[in-house]
Enzyme design. Sequence first.
Site, PDB file in Angstrom:
ATOM      1  N   GLU A  81       0.812  -1.224   0.000  1.00 33.84           N
ATOM      2  CA  GLU A  81       0.000   0.000   0.000  1.00 33.84           C
ATOM      3  C   GLU A  81       0.844   1.272   0.000  1.00 33.84           C
ATOM      4  O   GLU A  81       0.309   2.375   0.087  1.00 33.84           O
ATOM      5  CB  GLU A  81      -0.956  -0.008   1.192  1.00 33.84           C
ATOM      6  CG  GLU A  81      -1.961  -1.148   1.103  1.00 33.84           C
ATOM      7  CD  GLU A  81      -2.992  -1.147   2.219  1.00 33.84           C
ATOM      8  OE1 GLU A  81      -2.798  -0.424   3.217  1.00 33.84           O
ATOM      9  OE2 GLU A  81      -3.992  -1.882   2.090  1.00 33.84           O
ATOM     10  N   GLN A 130       4.645  -3.896   2.624  1.00 38.09           N
ATOM     11  CA  GLN A 130       4.511  -5.317   2.937  1.00 38.09           C
ATOM     12  C   GLN A 130       4.831  -6.146   1.695  1.00 38.09           C
ATOM     13  O   GLN A 130       4.743  -5.649   0.569  1.00 38.09           O
ATOM     14  CB  GLN A 130       3.089  -5.617   3.387  1.00 38.09           C
ATOM     15  CG  GLN A 130       2.056  -5.364   2.315  1.00 38.09           C
ATOM     16  CD  GLN A 130       0.664  -5.169   2.886  1.00 38.09           C
ATOM     17  OE1 GLN A 130       0.229  -4.037   3.086  1.00 38.09           O
ATOM     18  NE2 GLN A 130      -0.012  -6.256   3.137  1.00 38.09           N
TER      19      GLN A 130
END
Length: 790
Positions: free
Chosen positions: A502, A615
């Site tokens: 993100e 991530q």
Amino acid sequence: MLRPRYIPPDDIFPPNPWAFETVRYDARLARELTGQAETMFALSNGYLGIRGTVEEGTPVREAGTYLNGFYEHRPISYGEHAYGFPRVGQSILNCPNGTVLKLFVDDEPFVLPPAEILSYRRSLDLRAGTLNRDVRWVTATGKRLHMRTVRLVSLAQRHLAAIEFELTGEDADVEIAVSSELVNSQPLSADTTDPRLAEGFVGRVLHPTGTSAGGMRAMLSYRTRSSGMSLGCGMDHSVSSECPVLTELVCEDDFAAARFRCKLERNKPLRIRKYLSYHYGESSDHTEILFQTASTLDRAMRHGFERIRERQRSDVGRFWARADVTVESDNPRTQQTIRWNLFQLLQASERAEGHGIGARGLTGQTYEGHYFWDTEIYVLPFIIYTNPAIARSVLKFRYDMLDKARARARELGHRGATFPWRTINGDEASAYYAAGTAQYHINADIAYALRKYVEVTGDQEFLWNYGAEILIETARLWFDLGFFSDVKGGRFCINGVTGPDEYTALVNNNCFTNLMARENLRYAVQSVRALERLHPPLFEILVARTGLEPSELEQWHEASERMYLPYDGRLKIHPQDDDFLDLKRWDFATTPEDNYPLFLHYHPLNLYRSQVIKQADTVMAMFLLNEQFNHDEKRRNFEYYEALTTHDSSLSVCIQSIIANETGFKEKAIDYFDFAAAMDMSDIGGNMMHGAHIAAIGGTWLALVYGFAGLRDTAGQISFDPKLPETWSALNFVLTVRGQTLRIEIDRMSATYRLLNGEWVSFSHAGEECVLSSAEPILTRAFGPEQPLQ
Ligand code: BGC
């Protein structure tokens, strides 16, 4: 970046492999860790979840009682609105708290901090499935008392929680009063600084619709203001003591109390059993919901606490028989941490039938109780391999959302179906489209999980009746979203999406998304063709239901064959997307330690224009579609992305551990694993007080089984390639594969495979084909040169 915020001291939190417990009362720790303890001691069955607040009701940080799927609408306000932004969100509601049992001794309230404690133990018993407390103390007037409580949220009856409260005066007679309460507290106040937290509501959300009281039973009912759901909750009691007990009952709209007074004679205990029942539904008739609430209480009163507790123990025992993972290592905390994590997976899923699994399970209100891709990618593998029936119901729940996903696709101008990035009721509830709606990969994630479920369980019937329809609609979406690009040599490109990372949003050709979309398209074609061949009548029904045209299968096949995948010949890596390598690398050297997680300190634009990763993204693709990368690619990609990844999401380190192990970074693998496993126990993210990180917890299991044991299950072909960390001497676990139970025992030199029940199972060990049958149920295989047999 990654660091434990808290290391549990052994003398207070001993590393008991079958319990998470506090064995000594430390007033400062109890004060500082109130919220964390409420999460660590939370109980849930996947339908009803109760945070681990103490019976006396104080100190308290976030009392929480949640029902899976019970939510209120919340208007989403935007400074600037745009077409297709969801206007109404959903937020899980906090229900009336029934854990309160306030004690008054000689008219003084019992509260732990000022009490002079003789002994103390609070223990989440992972074998019994209960939260137990045992406290002995001396009152200000010198009387010694002993209190014992046992609390459970029933796995057998999902609407039921029960508490046993026992009080004994050890050396003198004492006047005592106990107020057993059911309290509707006010909604959470808003914290707008952390985007993960629930926004809260202004004003009353639960409107009282009627109460019912009699004997020691009180029931309250409510209706939500906007979502129009009815809630019923109630409590009933049974009391036993050799001393006479006076009772009284109060029942108001937002508060009910059963009060017990007695003169407790020395060594003659007072025992109160409290039963709590929670139901919700659509009906506007409150008598109906109160009737259901009463039925649960009637049954509990009939069964009694002992029977409920015994049943709980045996249900939890069955869970461990099919799902326990044991590790022998030089760190005694490891086994406890693994078991606490597995227990959270049980708690989040066991009775979630008809619902999804929230990002924090039912242990807190973070992310408003929403279901994300966390369920399909991080939690479902564990459930598929340990409790296929629950896995089926979780996937069926997604199927039940299909009509809303179709409607959302139409709203976005797409064909097929677009599943919501975050939701409770099937409607998109994500307010920030760049890191929400744009995460189209959730559609392929659902298809991926569906495939794993079908291949590992052999449940073709689910694929024919439900799965194929999901595959058709998601394949349609991908074909509509992408196009054959002239600039890219006629390859199929998917632009304007956000991958799992993100910190990089709205990109073209996110490698993860394209790979997963390709699988989605392929599996759709393969499944629909198989259905047509094997079950023509079912195929006809599906065609009628979806309007499927034969040409669509051709198109999907073509798109999957010509899917564009970014590759950089200079670095010999897969760029995360078309432009990722053009971005400036984030300056980690000058980023202060306190500025992590970055999303709380930098505007998204600063993150988006840098090579910095929240991530695992391409690394995640290498885990999920492992067979599609060769060893050198995996190693180069891993090294490139590792240097850029902050792990600001708790979903990252478990995946990093798996690929580190596979690519030969054994030390990194165990380091990442330790972070994943201790995500909550050591509060790595600093926010575990708001709930357990269920995806990281599921990811811990992935890192054990796919990581250290090297499980791979491409196209349902099971294989193992174990590589244990240096500090471990054994890793054992059980998997259910197509109805057969397989136990795997790995030590430093060999792996032993046992067929515990079933006829026959085949798999491979380090590339060698193996078969177990009921005639030859055990097989031991040595490792390769790295760990030779002595
Ligand atoms: C992660 C998402 C995840 C969500 C809920 C976010 O921080 O970036 O991948 O789905 O948390 O756990």
